[in-house]
Write a protein that holds these residues in place. Structure first.
Motif, PDB file in Angstrom:
ATOM      1  N   LEU A  73      37.480  55.170  61.345  1.00 50.12           N
ATOM      2  CA  LEU A  73      36.888  55.442  60.033  1.00 50.12           C
ATOM      3  C   LEU A  73      37.899  55.344  58.886  1.00 50.12           C
ATOM      4  N   PRO A  74      39.092  55.945  58.992  1.00 56.15           N
ATOM      5  CA  PRO A  74      40.040  55.794  57.873  1.00 56.15           C
ATOM      6  C   PRO A  74      40.433  54.342  57.619  1.00 56.15           C
ATOM      7  N   ILE A  75      40.505  53.537  58.686  1.00 51.24           N
ATOM      8  CA  ILE A  75      40.862  52.126  58.508  1.00 51.24           C
ATOM      9  C   ILE A  75      39.761  51.392  57.752  1.00 51.24           C
ATOM     10  N   VAL A  76      38.516  51.612  58.179  1.00 49.81           N
ATOM     11  CA  VAL A  76      37.382  50.983  57.492  1.00 49.81           C
ATOM     12  C   VAL A  76      37.304  51.471  56.046  1.00 49.81           C
ATOM     13  N   LEU A  77      37.495  52.772  55.876  1.00 49.06           N
ATOM     14  CA  LEU A  77      37.442  53.343  54.533  1.00 49.06           C
ATOM     15  C   LEU A  77      38.522  52.743  53.638  1.00 49.06           C
ATOM     16  N   TYR A  78      39.720  52.574  54.189  1.00 44.79           N
ATOM     17  CA  TYR A  78      40.819  52.001  53.399  1.00 44.79           C
ATOM     18  C   TYR A  78      40.459  50.594  52.913  1.00 44.79           C
ATOM     19  N   HIS A  79      39.945  49.755  53.792  1.00 48.89           N
ATOM     20  CA  HIS A  79      39.604  48.383  53.399  1.00 48.89           C
ATOM     21  C   HIS A  79      38.468  48.372  52.374  1.00 48.89           C
ATOM     22  N   LEU A  80      37.509  49.271  52.529  1.00 51.45           N
ATOM     23  CA  LEU A  80      36.432  49.359  51.546  1.00 51.45           C
ATOM     24  C   LEU A  80      36.979  49.763  50.177  1.00 51.45           C
ATOM     25  N   LEU A  81      37.861  50.747  50.166  1.00 44.60           N
ATOM     26  CA  LEU A  81      38.421  51.227  48.899  1.00 44.60           C
ATOM     27  C   LEU A  81      39.348  50.187  48.277  1.00 44.60           C
ATOM     28  N   ARG A  82      40.057  49.434  49.092  1.00 42.23           N
ATOM     29  CA  ARG A  82      40.921  48.385  48.534  1.00 42.23           C
ATOM     30  C   ARG A  82      40.079  47.312  47.848  1.00 42.23           C
ATOM     31  N   ALA A  83      38.938  46.965  48.454  1.00 47.15           N
ATOM     32  CA  ALA A  83      38.045  45.998  47.810  1.00 47.15           C
ATOM     33  C   ALA A  83      37.520  46.556  46.489  1.00 47.15           C
ATOM     34  N   CYS A  84      37.225  47.856  46.465  1.00 44.50           N
ATOM     35  CA  CYS A  84      36.745  48.476  45.219  1.00 44.50           C
ATOM     36  C   CYS A  84      37.808  48.411  44.135  1.00 44.50           C
ATOM     37  N   TRP A  85      39.042  48.749  44.497  1.00 46.64           N
ATOM     38  CA  TRP A  85      40.096  48.759  43.487  1.00 46.64           C
ATOM     39  C   TRP A  85      40.430  47.341  43.020  1.00 46.64           C
ATOM     40  N   LYS A  86      40.327  46.358  43.884  1.00 49.44           N
ATOM     41  CA  LYS A  86      40.516  44.974  43.451  1.00 49.44           C
ATOM     42  C   LYS A  86      39.485  44.589  42.393  1.00 49.44           C
ATOM     43  N   ALA A  87      38.240  45.006  42.643  1.00 52.54           N
ATOM     44  CA  ALA A  87      37.183  44.705  41.673  1.00 52.54           C
ATOM     45  C   ALA A  87      37.417  45.423  40.357  1.00 52.54           C
ATOM     46  N   VAL A  88      37.881  46.670  40.421  1.00 57.43           N
ATOM     47  CA  VAL A  88      38.144  47.427  39.195  1.00 57.43           C
ATOM     48  C   VAL A  88      39.289  46.796  38.413  1.00 57.43           C
ATOM     49  N   LEU A  89      40.371  46.443  39.086  1.00 59.66           N
ATOM     50  CA  LEU A  89      41.502  45.822  38.408  1.00 59.66           C
ATOM     51  C   LEU A  89      41.123  44.470  37.822  1.00 59.66           C
ATOM     52  N   ARG A  90      40.323  43.711  38.531  1.00 52.23           N
ATOM     53  CA  ARG A  90      39.854  42.425  38.024  1.00 52.23           C
ATOM     54  C   ARG A  90      38.995  42.629  36.784  1.00 52.23           C
ATOM     55  N   MET A  91      38.160  43.673  36.800  1.00 51.46           N
ATOM     56  CA  MET A  91      37.317  43.964  35.642  1.00 51.46           C
ATOM     57  C   MET A  91      38.172  44.318  34.426  1.00 51.46           C
ATOM     58  N   LEU A  92      39.173  45.169  34.634  1.00 50.84           N
ATOM     59  CA  LEU A  92      40.024  45.575  33.520  1.00 50.84           C
ATOM     60  C   LEU A  92      40.781  44.390  32.935  1.00 50.84           C
ATOM     61  N   ALA A  93      41.194  43.468  33.792  1.00 53.27           N
ATOM     62  CA  ALA A  93      41.922  42.293  33.313  1.00 53.27           C
ATOM     63  C   ALA A  93      41.034  41.350  32.527  1.00 53.27           C
ATOM     64  N   SER A  94      39.722  41.401  32.777  1.00 48.97           N
ATOM     65  CA  SER A  94      38.801  40.466  32.110  1.00 48.97           C
ATOM     66  C   SER A  94      38.284  40.985  30.781  1.00 48.97           C
ATOM     67  N   LEU A  95      38.473  42.262  30.495  1.00 50.56           N
ATOM     68  CA  LEU A  95      37.931  42.841  29.271  1.00 50.56           C
ATOM     69  C   LEU A  95      38.902  42.663  28.107  1.00 50.56           C
ATOM     70  N   PRO A  96      38.393  42.680  26.878  1.00 50.13           N
ATOM     71  CA  PRO A  96      39.279  42.578  25.704  1.00 50.13           C
ATOM     72  C   PRO A  96      40.288  43.718  25.693  1.00 50.13           C
ATOM     73  N   ARG A  97      41.548  43.397  25.431  1.00 49.78           N
ATOM     74  CA  ARG A  97      42.619  44.367  25.612  1.00 49.78           C
ATOM     75  C   ARG A  97      42.588  45.487  24.585  1.00 49.78           C
ATOM     76  N   ARG A  98      42.567  45.139  23.303  1.00 49.41           N
ATOM     77  CA  ARG A  98      42.688  46.159  22.276  1.00 49.41           C
ATOM     78  C   ARG A  98      41.509  47.134  22.244  1.00 49.41           C
ATOM     79  N   PRO A  99      40.241  46.683  22.297  1.00 51.23           N
ATOM     80  CA  PRO A  99      39.123  47.642  22.348  1.00 51.23           C
ATOM     81  C   PRO A  99      39.157  48.531  23.592  1.00 51.23           C
ATOM     82  N   VAL A 100      39.556  47.956  24.716  1.00 47.12           N
ATOM     83  CA  VAL A 100      39.643  48.748  25.945  1.00 47.12           C
ATOM     84  C   VAL A 100      40.707  49.828  25.806  1.00 47.12           C
ATOM     85  N   GLN A 101      41.826  49.490  25.183  1.00 46.91           N
ATOM     86  CA  GLN A 101      42.902  50.459  25.007  1.00 46.91           C
ATOM     87  C   GLN A 101      42.438  51.637  24.159  1.00 46.91           C
ATOM     88  N   ARG A 102      41.772  51.317  23.048  1.00 46.62           N
ATOM     89  CA  ARG A 102      41.290  52.397  22.183  1.00 46.62           C
ATOM     90  C   ARG A 102      40.241  53.255  22.888  1.00 46.62           C
TER      91      ARG A 102
END
Length: 566
Positions: free
Chosen positions: A148-177
């Protein structure tokens, strides 16, 4: 020559609004955040092992997201490619956070206390064996827990990849504010909670960090050397002579999971009222009266050894570290005190199924575990030995000889029938002699007992039946078997698990003293006990404080004749 002004002018153009393709690209990141929040704010389907999502915000996830958004906005544009190392780091930390969250809400719901990784981890296999669980099921569960921890880790890594990709795609200055303002507002809301009675965390789940900090402290306290002896409370003064009970046998019964909830819960109290009336009537038929009080156990829903140590030593053991330290000392105990004054001391442990060298701390003359009490009848459930049969063997081996031909006994007997999961429950036997042999129970009785289902989801009926059984055999013993001068102390070790005792139950347990000695009963009433089997509403205090009270009550007053009631 005209290109530079055009480039300079273009750099001053206002930031464009997010395009439809940008918002569409952010959708996986939003879904990933919703899943992360659900895992980090989960609650428990009381009182099961299953989690369920709640409409609350994980404060820690919000703070991490704020920091990531500010950090991303402050970096040069690097495209949509997520940082692998950062995703791995966040996934590893989140896996620990999610597991800690699950353990905390589940153990709190099922056992009514905080999780303790050190103690619970040592006993998880024994708890799993208590139900009707086959070996292959235990093995499958073990493999599942490892995977279970192994499966959970891979699931969470996929989630964080998606979150980081989302943050990189958004406009920088409005997101910062936006991140700065949202983070400051949430931090202020978290910090202002409780001020002037404000509930500013109503939309947040409880953070996980305090849980991990608490567990780290518990583990450090157990595993690091050099525990200070100052952790232990002072021992009572074991300086009396037991002059008020000279020649009397003393039986101390720790009634498993016998909590004050059996009085405080109206349904439980009504269900057990006839059994208690029968117990009191049977005791009276044997020439015994009873007085009752309540005390606060050092534990809840488990860890019975903490309660046993508290009463036997008079030392506060609500901290498991104090218990561990206590066993490494030479503090006096009730066993050593009675032994010093001529009593033979016996630790009767039918539930102890493996060596227990630490038990030598108490100083009993005899330790009798499951393999040494002489039970030859059929096994009932995980604990194998029914309480009534264990009592029959204790009487036959230690109490059956005439009192004039032997030393008085001080005996400690923890019962098992009311231990979760409360079944299978052996039938009551009217023939105590038959319990001593291999034909202790008939085939039809055993078949009927073993057909009763074990349920962790609806445990209350079986729990109440187990106490009814305890009261029945105890009453019959006091009426027909017990030596006339026997002093019987029955005390609950702790409340049952929260699925039985209910949410927010107290840690109080009842304590009964049966005796034919009117002076002893009078002295007990003087310190707060009341006649009968119903305890007063107010506790006498922590269980370890009961020890000096009992010792004081066992001393004869100046106007009393010293000697046994016999």
């Amino acid at each position: 020559m005209r290109r530079r002004p055009l480039q300079a002018a273009s750099s001053r153009l206002p930031a464009s609004k997010p395009s439809g393709s940008t918002l569409l690209a952010a959708a996986p990141g939003v879904l990933a955040l919703l899943l992360l929040n659900a895992l980090l704010s989960m609650e428990n389907w009381f009182p099961t092992l299953w989690p369920h999502p709640v409409a609350r915000l994980s404060f820690e996830l919000a703070m991490v997201l704020t920091v990531l958004a500010l950090w991303r906005a402050g970096r040069p544009a690097a495209g949509n490619r997520p940082d692998r190392w950062l995703a791995m780091l966040l996934a590893g930390a989140s896996t620990v956070w999610v597991v800690a969250r699950y353990l905390d809400v589940t153990v709190s719901a099922v056992f009514g206390r905080q999780v303790n990784l050190y103690w619970d981890g040592r006993h998880v296999l024994d708890v799993a064996k208590m139900g009707d669980t086959a070996a292959w099921q235990l093995a499958a569960a073990g493999i599942g827990l490892l995977l279970l921890p192994i499966v959970l880790y891979h699931l969470l890594r996929a989630c964080w990849k998606a979150v980081l990709r989302m943050l990189a795609s958004l406009p920088r200055r409005p997101v910062q504010r936006a991140a700065g303002l949202a983070g400051a507002a949430l931090a202020a809301s978290f910090a202002l909670h409780g001020m002037a009675g404000w509930n500013t965390r109503w939309f947040m789940s409880m953070p996980v960090a305090p849980i991990l900090a608490s567990q780290a402290g518990l583990l450090a306290g157990q595993l690091l050397p050099g525990r200070a002896t100052a952790l232990l409370t002072p021992s009572p003064r074991f300086d009396g002579s037991l002059s008020g009970i000279v020649g009397s046998d003393v039986l101390l019964i720790f009634a498993e999971s016998y909590g004050a909830g059996t009085y405080d819960n109206p349904m439980h109290a009504a269900r057990l009222a006839p059994a208690r009336e029968r117990l009191q009537a049977e005791a009276a038929r044997g020439g015994q009266q009873v007085v009752t009080a309540r005390v606060q156990s050092p534990t809840f829903a488990g860890a019975s050894w903490l309660a046993h140590a508290a009463l036997l030593s008079g030392v506060d053991t609500h901290d498991p570290g104090a218990y561990e330290l206590l066993l490494s000392t030479r503090r006096p105990t009730l066993a050593s005190h009675f032994k010093r004054h001529g009593w033979r001391t016996v630790s009767w442990q039918p539930g102890l199924q493996k060596p227990w060298p630490e038990g030598g701390f108490y100083g009993f003359d005899r330790y009798a575990d499951a393999d040494r009490i002489g039970y030859r009848g059929p096994a009932f459930g995980h604990w194998r030995i029914p309480d009534q049969a264990a009592m029959a063997l204790l009487h036959a081996q230690e109490l059956s000889s005439p009192r004039a031909e032997r030393a008085p006994r001080f005996m400690v007997f923890p019962t098992l029938a009311s231990h979760a999961p409360f079944r299978p429950l052996a039938p009551y036997a009217s023939d105590w002699q038959r319990l001593l042999g291999p034909e202790a129970y008939r085939e039809l009785e055993m078949a009927d007992a073993r057909q009763q289902p074990v349920s962790w989801l609806e445990p209350v009926p079986a729990y109440l039946e187990s106490l009814d059984y305890t009261f029945r055999w105890l009453g019959d013993y006091l009426a027909t078997q017990a030596p006339p001068s026997l002093v019987t102390i029955v005390i609950g070790d702790h409340q049952p698990l929260a699925s039985v005792s209910g949410a927010n139950a107290s840690w109080d347990v009842p304590v009964h003293v049966f005796s034919s000695n009117p002076h002893l009963l009078r002295r007990l009433r003087a310190i707060g006990f009341e006649a009968g089997l119903t305890p007063p509403a107010t506790s006498l205090g922590a269980m370890h404080r009961l020890t000096p009270m009992l010792l004081g009550a066992m001393e004869a007053g100046p106007d009393e004749a010293v000697g046994a009631a016999e």
